[in-house]
Structures are given as structure tokens and as C-alpha cells.
Design an enzyme around this catalytic site. Structure first.
Site, mmCIF file in Angstrom:
data_model
loop_
_atom_site.group_PDB
_atom_site.id
_atom_site.type_symbol
_atom_site.label_atom_id
_atom_site.label_comp_id
_atom_site.label_asym_id
_atom_site.label_seq_id
_atom_site.Cartn_x
_atom_site.Cartn_y
_atom_site.Cartn_z
ATOM 1 N N LYS A 22 0.881 -1.075 -0.157
ATOM 2 C CA LYS A 22 -0.102 0.128 0.095
ATOM 3 C C LYS A 22 0.758 1.322 0.000
ATOM 4 O O LYS A 22 0.470 2.054 -0.665
ATOM 5 C CB LYS A 22 -0.950 -0.018 1.235
ATOM 6 C CG LYS A 22 -1.703 1.370 1.725
ATOM 7 C CD LYS A 22 -2.516 1.418 2.755
ATOM 8 C CE LYS A 22 -1.767 1.646 4.070
ATOM 9 N NZ LYS A 22 -1.340 3.162 4.073
ATOM 10 N N ASN A 23 1.793 1.405 0.866
ATOM 11 C CA ASN A 23 2.796 2.360 1.070
ATOM 12 C C ASN A 23 3.712 2.755 -0.101
ATOM 13 O O ASN A 23 4.183 3.668 -0.211
ATOM 14 C CB ASN A 23 3.545 2.468 2.153
ATOM 15 C CG ASN A 23 2.664 2.544 3.514
ATOM 16 O OD1 ASN A 23 1.309 3.056 3.212
ATOM 17 N ND2 ASN A 23 3.193 2.518 4.437
ATOM 18 N N CYS A 117 -5.136 12.950 12.497
ATOM 19 C CA CYS A 117 -5.344 11.206 12.440
ATOM 20 C C CYS A 117 -5.177 10.852 13.886
ATOM 21 O O CYS A 117 -4.405 11.416 14.915
ATOM 22 C CB CYS A 117 -4.675 10.820 11.359
ATOM 23 S SG CYS A 117 -2.864 10.452 11.682
ATOM 24 N N ARG A 122 0.752 14.608 12.958
ATOM 25 C CA ARG A 122 1.243 14.528 11.519
ATOM 26 C C ARG A 122 1.183 15.691 10.680
ATOM 27 O O ARG A 122 0.570 15.803 9.736
ATOM 28 C CB ARG A 122 0.647 13.209 10.813
ATOM 29 C CG ARG A 122 0.463 11.961 11.729
ATOM 30 C CD ARG A 122 -0.054 10.907 11.001
ATOM 31 N NE ARG A 122 0.813 10.289 9.836
ATOM 32 C CZ ARG A 122 0.373 9.057 9.304
ATOM 33 N NH1 ARG A 122 -0.926 8.527 9.432
ATOM 34 N NH2 ARG A 122 1.113 8.566 8.371
ATOM 35 N N ASP A 305 4.634 0.649 11.966
ATOM 36 C CA ASP A 305 3.386 0.241 11.380
ATOM 37 C C ASP A 305 3.299 -1.276 11.726
ATOM 38 O O ASP A 305 2.162 -1.919 11.370
ATOM 39 C CB ASP A 305 3.392 0.328 9.881
ATOM 40 C CG ASP A 305 3.112 1.348 9.312
ATOM 41 O OD1 ASP A 305 2.766 2.265 10.208
ATOM 42 O OD2 ASP A 305 3.278 2.089 8.112
ATOM 43 N N ARG A 398 -8.590 -0.325 4.766
ATOM 44 C CA ARG A 398 -7.733 0.703 4.174
ATOM 45 C C ARG A 398 -6.459 0.076 3.751
ATOM 46 O O ARG A 398 -5.821 0.450 2.931
ATOM 47 C CB ARG A 398 -7.397 1.819 5.014
ATOM 48 C CG ARG A 398 -8.696 2.717 5.534
ATOM 49 C CD ARG A 398 -8.047 3.901 6.268
ATOM 50 N NE ARG A 398 -6.981 4.336 5.850
ATOM 51 C CZ ARG A 398 -5.910 4.685 6.650
ATOM 52 N NH1 ARG A 398 -5.945 4.816 7.808
ATOM 53 N NH2 ARG A 398 -4.757 5.084 6.062
HETATM 54 C C1 UD1 Z 1 4.291 6.675 6.035
HETATM 55 C C2 UD1 Z 1 3.471 5.598 5.921
HETATM 56 C C3 UD1 Z 1 3.071 5.135 7.383
HETATM 57 C C4 UD1 Z 1 4.207 5.095 8.214
HETATM 58 C C5 UD1 Z 1 5.057 6.239 8.209
HETATM 59 C C6 UD1 Z 1 6.080 5.975 9.241
HETATM 60 C C7 UD1 Z 1 2.719 5.798 3.976
HETATM 61 C C8 UD1 Z 1 1.536 6.201 2.932
HETATM 62 N N1 UD1 Z 1 2.334 6.050 5.058
HETATM 63 O O1 UD1 Z 1 3.732 7.890 6.554
HETATM 64 O O2 UD1 Z 1 2.259 4.136 6.969
HETATM 65 O O3 UD1 Z 1 3.753 4.846 9.570
HETATM 66 O O4 UD1 Z 1 5.622 6.582 7.157
HETATM 67 O O5 UD1 Z 1 7.146 4.802 8.763
HETATM 68 O O6 UD1 Z 1 3.686 5.737 3.300
HETATM 69 N N2 UD1 Z 1 6.428 14.674 10.662
HETATM 70 C C9 UD1 Z 1 6.536 15.992 10.795
HETATM 71 N N3 UD1 Z 1 6.348 16.905 9.573
HETATM 72 C C10 UD1 Z 1 6.394 16.363 8.501
HETATM 73 C C11 UD1 Z 1 6.284 14.992 8.185
HETATM 74 C C12 UD1 Z 1 6.308 13.901 9.023
HETATM 75 O O7 UD1 Z 1 6.628 16.443 11.904
HETATM 76 O O8 UD1 Z 1 6.334 17.186 7.533
HETATM 77 C C13 UD1 Z 1 6.598 13.466 11.633
HETATM 78 C C14 UD1 Z 1 5.322 12.795 11.534
HETATM 79 O O9 UD1 Z 1 4.156 13.689 12.509
HETATM 80 C C15 UD1 Z 1 5.513 11.515 12.246
HETATM 81 C C16 UD1 Z 1 6.972 11.533 11.713
HETATM 82 O O10 UD1 Z 1 7.227 12.583 11.404
HETATM 83 O O11 UD1 Z 1 5.584 11.523 13.710
HETATM 84 C C17 UD1 Z 1 7.010 10.285 10.596
HETATM 85 O O12 UD1 Z 1 6.123 10.309 9.812
HETATM 86 P P1 UD1 Z 1 6.351 10.263 8.073
HETATM 87 O O13 UD1 Z 1 7.688 9.459 8.056
HETATM 88 O O14 UD1 Z 1 6.258 11.409 7.241
HETATM 89 O O15 UD1 Z 1 5.079 9.511 7.874
HETATM 90 P P2 UD1 Z 1 4.232 9.373 6.568
HETATM 91 O O16 UD1 Z 1 5.000 9.532 5.337
HETATM 92 O O17 UD1 Z 1 2.830 10.211 7.012
#
Ligand code: UD1
Length: 433
Positions: A22-23, A117, A122, A305, A398
Site C-alpha cells: 500500500k505504501n 489522525c 502528523r 507500522d 484501508r
Molecule cells: C508513512 C507511511 C506510514 C508510516 C510512516 C512511518 C505511507 C502512505 N504511510 O507515513 O504508514 O507509519 O511513514 O514509517 O507511506 N512529520 C513531521 N512533519 C512532516 C512530516 C512528518 O513532523 O512534514 C512527523 C510525523 O508527524 C511523524 C513522523 O514525522 O511523527 C513520521 O512521519 P512520516 O515518516 O512522514 O510518515 P508518513 O509519510 O506520513
């Protein structure tokens, strides 16, 4: 509203194949915006999140259709609409990932801020800072992120945290920028590598994906290609945790075992027998594992995850386990539900102290997010009695394709309880639906 009735089992046995990731699928679907022509993606998981992303693409004037339950064909022209719809982006955070491709292709993008969420706030600040480094002017306007840049320019971008989504946003945006972009402290997840492979096939020049420094030399255009999505390592890890928690012998097929390295190491540390082959993992367990400590980290650390699924496995471990969540600030909502099933868990800040109990017992529980839902299914399978799992927002669907059928094939008894039936009105069971 949807509820699952899960019968505690004495063991899971057999073989199960995992679906495409999915990711990986979600950012690759977003990346097709950058291309021109026809793309065929195979091994696409048939999931609610994927359908949401296809709707986002269609709203941008892209033709995107399923040709087979796991194959999608996409036709993209030289222009796309530049506004992503509010209802879809707020439904699924990953649809925010279209901002980089729309901006790079059209010079202007307007995408709603993703909503809050269940696993934390996030934010998208790292995505935005990265786009600004490439020369975009970004502003907030009535809940939308508006980004403008006639032409993005390659730059050195340092990420404060190796965010998966931000690495993908910047990597996608940089493919059509002028000159070279370097992303330092980049996320190293296998899904980043899959996205880079897709983009390179389409004509991008990306090196270093999978390491903490990714280099992207901008090109003029990308074309449509054929690409097969990598297997879902999180789905594989979910079946591993289920087999370990319930006991039995389960072979998980069509996986890339190297992508499950830490999960396998932790399983072995917990006394579970794990055998790996070229594209399979077999897990054998007596049902009660040994207590272990684990801490979630960006890849190649233990994946956040898989934290809920491993917590469920550890509820019945012999001894005391400490599980630390370092990636998301509030990803422990499932633990209160596990306590309702008799688990002995104390939460101290970002750590959960889990004292293993002999057996969990059934109780009505509620799903707060996708992986929490998977964790509750595992707990219910390893419990005594029938557990009613209230998945009111259809979170499990999902991220897990055919989950009932797949667990059913391993001997589990999981039924969808029709809402009418839950209110005392008889309705047929939809086992394996
Ligand atoms: C992706 C995955 C999700 C997984 C996560 C971490 C997808 C669609 N989803 O989510 O399943 O749990 O990686 O492995 O690929 N953060 C910030 N600012 C930002 C971006 C992130 O503070 O601009 C923080 C987030 O709040 C979180 C951490 O960084 O605490 C990790 O987030 P991130 O690696 O960005 O996860 P996603 O890409 O949202």
C-alpha cells in the site's frame, strides 16, 4: 459501520500470499502525475486507500482504471488540474503527496492540508520546507496549501527528520526541476526505493534511494511505463505476528525477506522459529513467546507500522516487554482496548510496559486506526472466546486486501457482523467477504 466477530483459535496453519505494498502504491500513483502517456501498474493492492488515490487522480483530469483486481492503467496528458479535492485529501493523508508532482508539472498546486489522525498530529512542515528549498513560494489559504514556482530549481535539502512522505514529495518534485537536488537525512524505507525505481524507469535520474543521501538530476519530461509494486512488508509482518501469537506454522509467500530483517530478528529473539527462503518466510510458534524489548525507528529500524501487531503478540509473552514508540507521538490507543481483553499493560510516556498473561479473553473493542485494527484482530485470534471488533470507520480495509479470506485460509474464523444482526435482526454471515 462494520464489526468483525473473531473467534479465538488454537493455532494458525498453512500458506498465505501477501499483496502489493500500500505504501508503495500510493506515492507511485501520485508520481504518475509527473508522466505523460500510459502507465500500467501491477500488483496494486485492491484497497480503500488505493481507490481514494485513484479518485484524486481522476479529479485532476487523469484517466485511471482497474483492468484486473490488481492492475491499474493510467493515462496522463501534458497538463493536469492543479487543485486537489478537499473531501478526498482530508480522508487520506497520503493524497497530500500529489502536491510535489502537481507543482513540478504545472508550476502551481493547491492541496488541502491533511486532517488530523488517530496516531498523532502528523504535520507536513518538512514537505513544505523541502518544496521551498526548491524555490517554491508556499502559503496557506483557507485550509489549502498553495505552492507556486514557475520552474523548481535543484538544491541541497536537509530533512530535520527522515520523513517518508517528505522524502517522496521532494524526490518527485525534483525530478522535473532544473539541475541537481540532494536530499540529506532522507528516509530509507523500501517504498522510497520502489518509487525511485518507478521514476527512473519513466526517465528520471535518481541515485542513492535507500541511503540517507538521494541525488536527483532534473530532466525535462517523464513518460508512462509498466511497473510492478513491491510486496507489502507490513502485511507480511502482520501475518508473522499473528502466527507467533496464536501458535502453529504459517508460510508467508511472495515477500522480500530482506525487507523484514528487523521483524525477523525480533521474532527470533522472542523464541519464535523463523525460516526464510528467496521469497517466503515460515513462522513456527507454540503460542506463548518470550518477552522482548523493542523501539520503533525509521528504516532500517523496527517499523512503527508493526508496533500494534507485535504488542498484541507480546500480551501473552512469558515475562515483561518494553515497547517504545519513537516515530508517532500517540500511537498507543490500541493498548487500552487490549487491557479490556485482560492484557497487563502500563503506559509511561512513549513506552508500554507489557507484562505477559497466560491468556487474553474476549471483549468488545474499537478500532482507532489501521494498524491498531490489525493488532486487535491478532489479539482476538489469540484470546479465549469471541471478540467483537468495532471497525466503524472501515480502517482495516484501508490497508489489508482480502484479510478475512486470507486469515480464513489459515484456519481463523472471522465473520463480518451485519449491522442489522448487531441490532438483533438476523442477517446472513459474510464469511470471507
Ligand atoms: C508513512 C507511511 C506510514 C508510516 C510512516 C512511518 C505511507 C502512505 N504511510 O507515513 O504508514 O507509519 O511513514 O514509517 O507511506 N512529520 C513531521 N512533519 C512532516 C512530516 C512528518 O513532523 O512534514 C512527523 C510525523 O508527524 C511523524 C513522523 O514525522 O511523527 C513520521 O512521519 P512520516 O515518516 O512522514 O510518515 P508518513 O509519510 O506520513
Amino acid at each position: 459501520m462494520r464489526k468483525l466477530l473473531v473467534k479465538g483459535c488454537e493455532g494458525l496453519n498453512g500458506e498465505v500470499s501477501v499483496s502489493g505494498s500500500k505504501n508503495s502504491a500510493l506515492p507511485i500513483l501520485a508520481a504518475t502525475i509527473l508522466t505523460e502517456g500510459q502507465t500500467t501498474l501491477s500488483s496494486i493492492p485492491n484497497l480503500l486507500d488505493v481507490m481514494t488515490m485513484l479518485k484524486v487522480l481522476r479529479a485532476l483530469s487523469i484517466r485511471a482504471e482497474y483492468y484486473h483486481p490488481n492492475q491499474v492503467k493510467i493515462w496522463v496528458g501534458s497538463r493536469v488540474k492543479h487543485v486537489a479535492p478537499y473531501q478526498l485529501v482530508t480522508r487520506m493523508r497520503a493524497s497530500f503527496f500529489v502536491i510535489g508532482p502537481i507543482l513540478a508539472k504545472m508550476g502551481f498546486a493547491k492541496v488541502p492540508l491533511p486532517g488530523g489522525c488517530a496516531i498523532g498530529s502528523r504535520p507536513v512542515d518538512i514537505h513544505i520546507k523541502g518544496l521551498e528549498r526548491l524555490g517554491a513560494k508556499v502559503r496557506m489559504e483557507h485550509g489549502f496549501v498553495v505552492a507556486e514556482a514557475e520552474k523548481l530549481k535543484g538544491e541541497a535539502v536537509h530533512l530535520d527528520f527522515p520523513s517518508v512522505g517528505a522524502t517522496e514529495t521532494i524526490m518527485m518534485a525534483a525530478t522535473l526541476a532544473i539541475g541537481e537536488t540532494t536530499i540529506n537525512n532522507a528516509a530509507r524505507e523500501p517504498e522510497i526505493v520502489d518509487l525511485a525505481n518507478f521514476l527512473n524507469k519513466a526517465g528520471a535520474q535518481i541515485t542513492g534511494a535507500g541511503s540517507e543521501e538521494i541525488k536527483i538530476e532534473g530532466v525535462k519530461r517523464l513518460t508512462g511505463v509498466n511497473h510492478r509494486i513491491i510486496p507489502d512488508r507490513i502485511e507480511a509482518g502482520t501475518f508473522m505476528a499473528a502466527a507467533a501469537a496464536c501458535g502453529g506454522a504459517v508460510t508467508i509467500k511472495e515477500v522480500i525477506p530482506q525487507q523484514l530483517e528487523v521483524a525477523i530478528l525480533k521474532m527470533k529473539e522472542a523464541g519464535v522459529e523463523v525460516v526464510t527462503g528467496e521469497d517466503f518466510v515460515t513462522v513456527k510458534s507454540q503460542g506463548r513467546v518470550k518477552a522482548i524489548d523493542l523501539s520503533t525507528l525509521p528504516h532500517p529500524g523496527f517499523p512503527t507500522d508493526l508496533q500494534p501487531q507485535f504488542c498484541s503478540m507480546l500480551c501473552r509473552a512469558e515475562g515483561v516487554s518494553v515497547v517504545k514508540e519513537t516515530v508517532f507521538e500517540s500511537r498507543f490507543t490500541h493498548l487500552n482496548e487490549l487491557k479490556r481483553m485482560g492484557a497487563d499493560i502500563k503506559i509511561e510516556g512513549r513506552s508500554a510496559i507489557i507484562k505477559g498473561v497466560e491468556r487474553l479473553s474476549s471483549a468488545p473493542v474499537v478500532v482507532s486506526d489501521l494498524r491498531a485494527g490489525a493488532g486487535l484482530v491478532i489479539a482476538a485470534l489469540s484470546a479465549v472466546g469471541e471478540t467483537l471488533i468495532d471497525d466503524r470507520d472501515r480502517q482495516i480495509e484501508r490497508g489489508y486486501e482480502n484479510i478475512l479470506k486470507k486469515f480464513g485460509g489459515l484456519g481463523a474464523d472471522i465473520k463480518v457482523v451485519d449491522e442489522r444482526e448487531d441490532q438483533g435482526i438476523p442477517a446472513p454471515h459474510l464469511q470471507g467477504a
